[in-house]
Design a protein around this motif. Structure first.
Motif, PDB file in Angstrom:
ATOM      1  N   PRO A 145     -12.257  -2.532   2.875  1.00  0.00           N
ATOM      2  CA  PRO A 145     -10.873  -2.211   3.248  1.00  0.00           C
ATOM      3  C   PRO A 145      -9.857  -2.780   2.269  1.00  0.00           C
ATOM      4  O   PRO A 145      -8.792  -2.193   2.070  1.00  0.00           O
ATOM      5  CB  PRO A 145     -10.737  -2.860   4.629  1.00  0.00           C
ATOM      6  N   GLN A 146     -10.190  -3.905   1.652  1.00  0.00           N
ATOM      7  CA  GLN A 146      -9.289  -4.520   0.683  1.00  0.00           C
ATOM      8  C   GLN A 146      -9.126  -3.692  -0.581  1.00  0.00           C
ATOM      9  O   GLN A 146      -8.266  -3.976  -1.411  1.00  0.00           O
ATOM     10  CB  GLN A 146      -9.787  -5.921   0.324  1.00  0.00           C
ATOM     11  N   GLU A 147      -9.946  -2.665  -0.721  1.00  0.00           N
ATOM     12  CA  GLU A 147      -9.855  -1.788  -1.888  1.00  0.00           C
ATOM     13  C   GLU A 147      -9.201  -0.447  -1.555  1.00  0.00           C
ATOM     14  O   GLU A 147      -9.142   0.447  -2.400  1.00  0.00           O
ATOM     15  CB  GLU A 147     -11.258  -1.537  -2.465  1.00  0.00           C
ATOM     16  N   ILE A 148      -8.683  -0.316  -0.313  1.00  0.00           N
ATOM     17  CA  ILE A 148      -8.136   0.968   0.125  1.00  0.00           C
ATOM     18  C   ILE A 148      -6.616   0.892   0.254  1.00  0.00           C
ATOM     19  O   ILE A 148      -6.068   0.033   0.942  1.00  0.00           O
ATOM     20  CB  ILE A 148      -8.751   1.399   1.468  1.00  0.00           C
ATOM     21  N   LEU A 149      -5.943   1.817  -0.417  1.00  0.00           N
ATOM     22  CA  LEU A 149      -4.500   1.981  -0.328  1.00  0.00           C
ATOM     23  C   LEU A 149      -4.232   3.247   0.502  1.00  0.00           C
ATOM     24  O   LEU A 149      -4.790   4.298   0.222  1.00  0.00           O
ATOM     25  CB  LEU A 149      -3.893   2.141  -1.720  1.00  0.00           C
ATOM     26  N   ILE A 150      -3.388   3.136   1.496  1.00  0.00           N
ATOM     27  CA  ILE A 150      -3.079   4.264   2.381  1.00  0.00           C
ATOM     28  C   ILE A 150      -1.783   4.911   1.917  1.00  0.00           C
ATOM     29  O   ILE A 150      -0.752   4.233   1.783  1.00  0.00           O
ATOM     30  CB  ILE A 150      -2.955   3.792   3.841  1.00  0.00           C
ATOM     31  N   TYR A 151      -1.841   6.214   1.661  1.00  0.00           N
ATOM     32  CA  TYR A 151      -0.684   6.954   1.157  1.00  0.00           C
ATOM     33  C   TYR A 151      -0.360   8.113   2.089  1.00  0.00           C
ATOM     34  O   TYR A 151      -1.258   8.856   2.510  1.00  0.00           O
ATOM     35  CB  TYR A 151      -0.986   7.496  -0.242  1.00  0.00           C
ATOM     36  N   GLY A 152       0.931   8.283   2.410  1.00  0.00           N
ATOM     37  CA  GLY A 152       1.343   9.396   3.254  1.00  0.00           C
ATOM     38  C   GLY A 152       2.631  10.015   2.763  1.00  0.00           C
ATOM     39  O   GLY A 152       3.582   9.304   2.418  1.00  0.00           O
ATOM     40  N   HIS A 153       2.662  11.345   2.741  1.00  0.00           N
ATOM     41  CA  HIS A 153       3.849  12.087   2.302  1.00  0.00           C
ATOM     42  C   HIS A 153       4.490  12.812   3.474  1.00  0.00           C
ATOM     43  O   HIS A 153       3.795  13.433   4.284  1.00  0.00           O
ATOM     44  CB  HIS A 153       3.458  13.100   1.219  1.00  0.00           C
ATOM     45  N   SER A 154       5.828  12.720   3.583  1.00  0.00           N
ATOM     46  CA  SER A 154       6.584  13.422   4.612  1.00  0.00           C
ATOM     47  C   SER A 154       6.057  13.034   6.003  1.00  0.00           C
ATOM     48  O   SER A 154       5.974  11.845   6.316  1.00  0.00           O
ATOM     49  CB  SER A 154       6.498  14.931   4.366  1.00  0.00           C
ATOM     50  N   LEU A 155       5.670  13.989   6.843  1.00  0.00           N
ATOM     51  CA  LEU A 155       5.119  13.642   8.153  1.00  0.00           C
ATOM     52  C   LEU A 155       3.841  12.829   8.007  1.00  0.00           C
ATOM     53  O   LEU A 155       3.515  11.999   8.858  1.00  0.00           O
ATOM     54  CB  LEU A 155       4.846  14.898   8.974  1.00  0.00           C
ATOM     55  N   GLY A 156       3.133  13.036   6.900  1.00  0.00           N
ATOM     56  CA  GLY A 156       1.938  12.235   6.637  1.00  0.00           C
ATOM     57  C   GLY A 156       2.253  10.755   6.519  1.00  0.00           C
ATOM     58  O   GLY A 156       1.383   9.909   6.724  1.00  0.00           O
ATOM     59  N   SER A 157       3.513  10.421   6.202  1.00  0.00           N
ATOM     60  CA  SER A 157       3.897   9.008   6.135  1.00  0.00           C
ATOM     61  C   SER A 157       3.786   8.355   7.510  1.00  0.00           C
ATOM     62  O   SER A 157       3.390   7.190   7.625  1.00  0.00           O
ATOM     63  CB  SER A 157       5.333   8.875   5.608  1.00  0.00           C
ATOM     64  N   ALA A 158       4.154   9.102   8.563  1.00  0.00           N
ATOM     65  CA  ALA A 158       4.046   8.557   9.918  1.00  0.00           C
ATOM     66  C   ALA A 158       2.584   8.341  10.291  1.00  0.00           C
ATOM     67  O   ALA A 158       2.243   7.380  10.986  1.00  0.00           O
ATOM     68  CB  ALA A 158       4.712   9.498  10.919  1.00  0.00           C
TER      69      ALA A 158
END
Length: 278
Positions: A145-158
């Motif tokens: 998990p320490q190697e995972i960055l979570i990215y979200g765009h627009s509604l995906g940000s929520a």
């Protein structure tokens, strides 16, 4: 006036109840606009990739995704959560940009989007789908998990905010053109003021309430000229988020999440800081 109200009042009341009923019943279809047609694949950018199919808990449906590995071994992974329309085929360009920065990228479609199976999406389901993608990375691919960055765009940000709050062990969070909540978005469309939104809204996507609970670094990116989601929403989220946090406002950018090279480099610097931090 009395004669007018008597003549038209009943029709107005019926129309109001009818529209309110439609808003309640078809709420998901006002929020989500999935497409089953993949406009592009990673082949367009000559990227090596793997087709991924993930079982949906408690159903026979499967989610479809693309695993795009970095050209460098043992690099961090970006879990890419797209917006409320189209599918992952419309996000290959941005995924390619992150891959050029040296990150592996996992793109996944929610139920009802692209080639993913299942019913028409709703808020609860897309949260579950993001969790399924997280489990695929951490349990199937055995990525820390320490190697995972979570990215979200627009509604995906929520969706990204919700997942990041659930997983404080992740390396970091990036939101691009984020909304504070769907309730706040209804204020941009005057017709919704005619209805008791607080009672009727079943799809909430309330990131502003969740963001104070975040325990990982976060970068908020927003195009100042976004005609759909105003940049002040990312500013509000930034103000409410705990440290460490950064806000990147891009003056000439709109709602599209494709960034100029100089802006991408700023994002790359933030990613490097997160990756190298203890």
């Amino acid at each position: 006036m009395k004669r007018y109200l008597k003549k038209y009042g009943r029709a107005i009341a019926i129309a109001y109840l009818f529209l309110g009923t439609l808003l309640w019943i078809f709420q998901e279809r006002l929020v989500f606009h999935p497409s089953s047609t993949l406009a592009h694949t990673p082949d367009l950018y000559e990227l090596e990739y793997e087709e991924v199919w993930l079982p949906v808990w408690g159903t026979s449906a499967k989610l479809h995704g693309w695993w795009i590995p970095s050209k460098q071994p043992q690099t961090p992974v970006l879990l890419y959560l797209h917006h409320n329309a189209g599918n992952i085929g419309a996000n290959v360009s941005q995924a390619s940009a992150f891959q050029r920065l040296g990150y592996s990228v996992f793109l996944v479609d929610y139920r009802g989007f692209g080639q993913s199976e299942g019913n028409f999406p709703n808020e609860t389901q897309v949260y579950e789908d993001a969790e399924i993608a997280w489990e695929y990375l951490t349990k199937t691919r055995k990525i820390s998990p320490q190697e995972i960055l979570i990215y979200g765009h627009s509604l995906g940000s929520a969706i990204a905010v919700n997942l990041a709050v659930q997983h404080p062990e992740a390396r970091g969070l990036i939101t691009h053109n984020a909304l504070t909540s769907l309730r706040d978005m209804t204020k941009r469309f005057g017709v919704f003021y005619l209805f008791p939104i607080d009672l009727m809204l079943r799809q909430e996507f309330d990131s502003l309430t969740k963001i104070p609970s975040l325990e990982i670094p976060v970068l908020f990116i927003h195009g100042v000229r976004d005609p759909q989601i105003p940049a002040k929403m990312s500013q509000k989220l930034y103000d409410a988020a705990p440290e460490p946090k950064q806000l990147l406002l891009i003056p000439d950018a709109g709602h599209d999440n494709n960034m100029k090279e100089e802006d991408l480099q700023k994002v790359g610097q933030f990613l490097e800081q997160m990756v190298s931090s203890e």
